[in-house]
Design a protein around this motif. Sequence first.
Motif, short mmCIF file in Angstrom:
data_model
loop_
_atom_site.label_atom_id
_atom_site.label_comp_id
_atom_site.label_asym_id
_atom_site.label_seq_id
_atom_site.Cartn_x
_atom_site.Cartn_y
_atom_site.Cartn_z
N ALA A 186 -16.27 -4.74 -3.28
CA ALA A 186 -14.85 -5.13 -3.24
C ALA A 186 -13.99 -3.99 -3.79
O ALA A 186 -12.93 -3.68 -3.25
N GLY A 187 -14.46 -3.36 -4.87
CA GLY A 187 -13.73 -2.22 -5.42
C GLY A 187 -13.67 -1.07 -4.44
O GLY A 187 -12.62 -0.42 -4.28
N ALA A 188 -14.78 -0.81 -3.75
CA ALA A 188 -14.80 0.26 -2.76
C ALA A 188 -13.84 -0.04 -1.61
O ALA A 188 -13.14 0.86 -1.12
N ALA A 189 -13.79 -1.29 -1.19
CA ALA A 189 -12.88 -1.67 -0.11
C ALA A 189 -11.42 -1.51 -0.53
O ALA A 189 -10.56 -1.17 0.28
N LEU A 190 -11.13 -1.75 -1.82
CA LEU A 190 -9.78 -1.51 -2.33
C LEU A 190 -9.47 -0.02 -2.33
O LEU A 190 -8.39 0.41 -1.90
N LYS A 191 -10.42 0.78 -2.77
CA LYS A 191 -10.22 2.24 -2.78
C LYS A 191 -10.03 2.78 -1.36
O LYS A 191 -9.20 3.67 -1.12
N ASP A 192 -10.77 2.23 -0.41
CA ASP A 192 -10.70 2.69 0.98
C ASP A 192 -9.49 2.16 1.73
O ASP A 192 -9.26 2.54 2.88
N GLY A 193 -8.74 1.24 1.12
CA GLY A 193 -7.54 0.71 1.76
C GLY A 193 -7.78 -0.49 2.66
O GLY A 193 -6.84 -0.99 3.28
N PHE A 194 -9.02 -0.98 2.73
CA PHE A 194 -9.30 -2.16 3.54
C PHE A 194 -8.72 -3.41 2.89
O PHE A 194 -8.29 -4.35 3.57
N ILE A 195 -8.73 -3.46 1.55
CA ILE A 195 -8.03 -4.49 0.78
C ILE A 195 -6.80 -3.81 0.20
O ILE A 195 -6.90 -2.78 -0.46
N LYS A 196 -5.63 -4.38 0.47
CA LYS A 196 -4.39 -3.73 0.06
C LYS A 196 -4.10 -3.94 -1.42
O LYS A 196 -3.64 -3.04 -2.12
N SER A 197 -4.36 -5.15 -1.90
CA SER A 197 -4.06 -5.47 -3.29
C SER A 197 -4.92 -6.65 -3.73
O SER A 197 -5.19 -7.56 -2.93
N LEU A 198 -5.33 -6.65 -4.99
CA LEU A 198 -6.07 -7.79 -5.52
C LEU A 198 -5.19 -9.02 -5.67
O LEU A 198 -5.69 -10.13 -5.88
N ASP A 199 -3.88 -8.84 -5.57
CA ASP A 199 -2.95 -9.97 -5.65
C ASP A 199 -2.71 -10.62 -4.28
O ASP A 199 -2.02 -11.63 -4.19
N ASP A 200 -3.25 -10.03 -3.21
CA ASP A 200 -3.18 -10.66 -1.89
C ASP A 200 -3.93 -11.98 -1.91
O ASP A 200 -4.86 -12.18 -2.71
#
Length: 401
Positions: free
Chosen positions: A141-155
């Motif tokens: 999940a952290g890697a996906a956030l770094k890669d931009g696949f997840i935009k924000s943990l607040d989504d």
Amino acid sequence: MSGRLARITLGTAAVLAVAAAGYWFSLDKETRGLLKTLPTNRDLLFWTQEQRDAAFRAMDRLPVLAKWRTMHPSGTPRPLPQGEPLALPLDLDAYLQEQHAAALLIVQGGKLRLERYGLGFDGDGRWTSFSVAKSFTSTLAGAALKDGFIKSLDDKVSDYVPDLRGSAYDAVSVRQLLTMTSGVAWNEDYADPQSDVARFNNHQPEPGVDALVSYMRQLPRAAPAGERWNYSTGETNLVGILVSQATGKTLAQYLEEKVWRPAGMEQQGTWLLSKTGQEISGCCIQAAARDYARFGQFILEGARSEGTSVLPADWLEQATRKQADIGVAGRGYGYQWWTYDDGSFAARGIFGQGIFLDPKRQLVIVSAANWRGGARDPVALPAREAFYRAVQQAVDGEAAR
């Protein structure tokens, strides 16, 4: 004619017997052990200890038992050089027996300072992780956030898993899912065959809907989102589905890319699949004990690949500190990691699997076991916590000399 038929029948039986014997001896020892004690109950929470002893090293051997995807090893495995044996103030043989341990490794300062095996297991085998996989999923999940696949943990979770729209998860953020503070009802009682953790494996999903999503979207809200911690393997499974849908990759593929190869894993790993073909992300990675240790070392060193972290700059600081109060003094829950107020943290599996990490002491402790009493074993669990403290004290004693 009857005598000829008898000879043909006996000859055929002999050929079949030889062929069966040849097949049996062509199998590895783990598969043979599993076949000797093959469970008839598909729910492993209710297998005997003998069945678990055989199965936990062979979950990825028989497609009739489970299907899996493979993480291929690194072409340049990370060395785990031998260090000086760590002197521990306890009877290690008694501890291993009490834990019903398959493996126990201590890596300190990047060096292997203890390596012991039991239950006929060894360094060439793969032991199943159970919920230790949750911390691997968190890292993805952290890697996906770094890669931009997840935009924000607040989504919102339903932004990434559209089949959850209209359910209680419409109000839940990705961060709340990671910290198990969704407020959605879930019963994780492993001893109760009617609990959610037991029932969702047998849930019949609607056509075209992932089995886990189909089950989770029917759950009611028990508390406002963000206000209550409640341990939920189902929610870690949702994290995995979210990551897979966001990245467009299978979790095994993404894990190989972001962790398995960068961490220098020596052996292949496998990840078991659900009935709808999704990696069971709250569970069920199979890996060698040394490769679990390499994962721990990878995390201690900032999860770096070719000098750059695969994670956002503050991810590990946030993921491995208390984000949720679990009602135990000195303890907490981060992003799928169990935390201690002294700065150490751990991945934990139901039957005694564990990776304990202490950044201050550069310490990794890997445990593989098959506790008789499961996650709440009244003897094995506190004994392992005491063992962690003893190892920390031994390291501190060396530093003081």
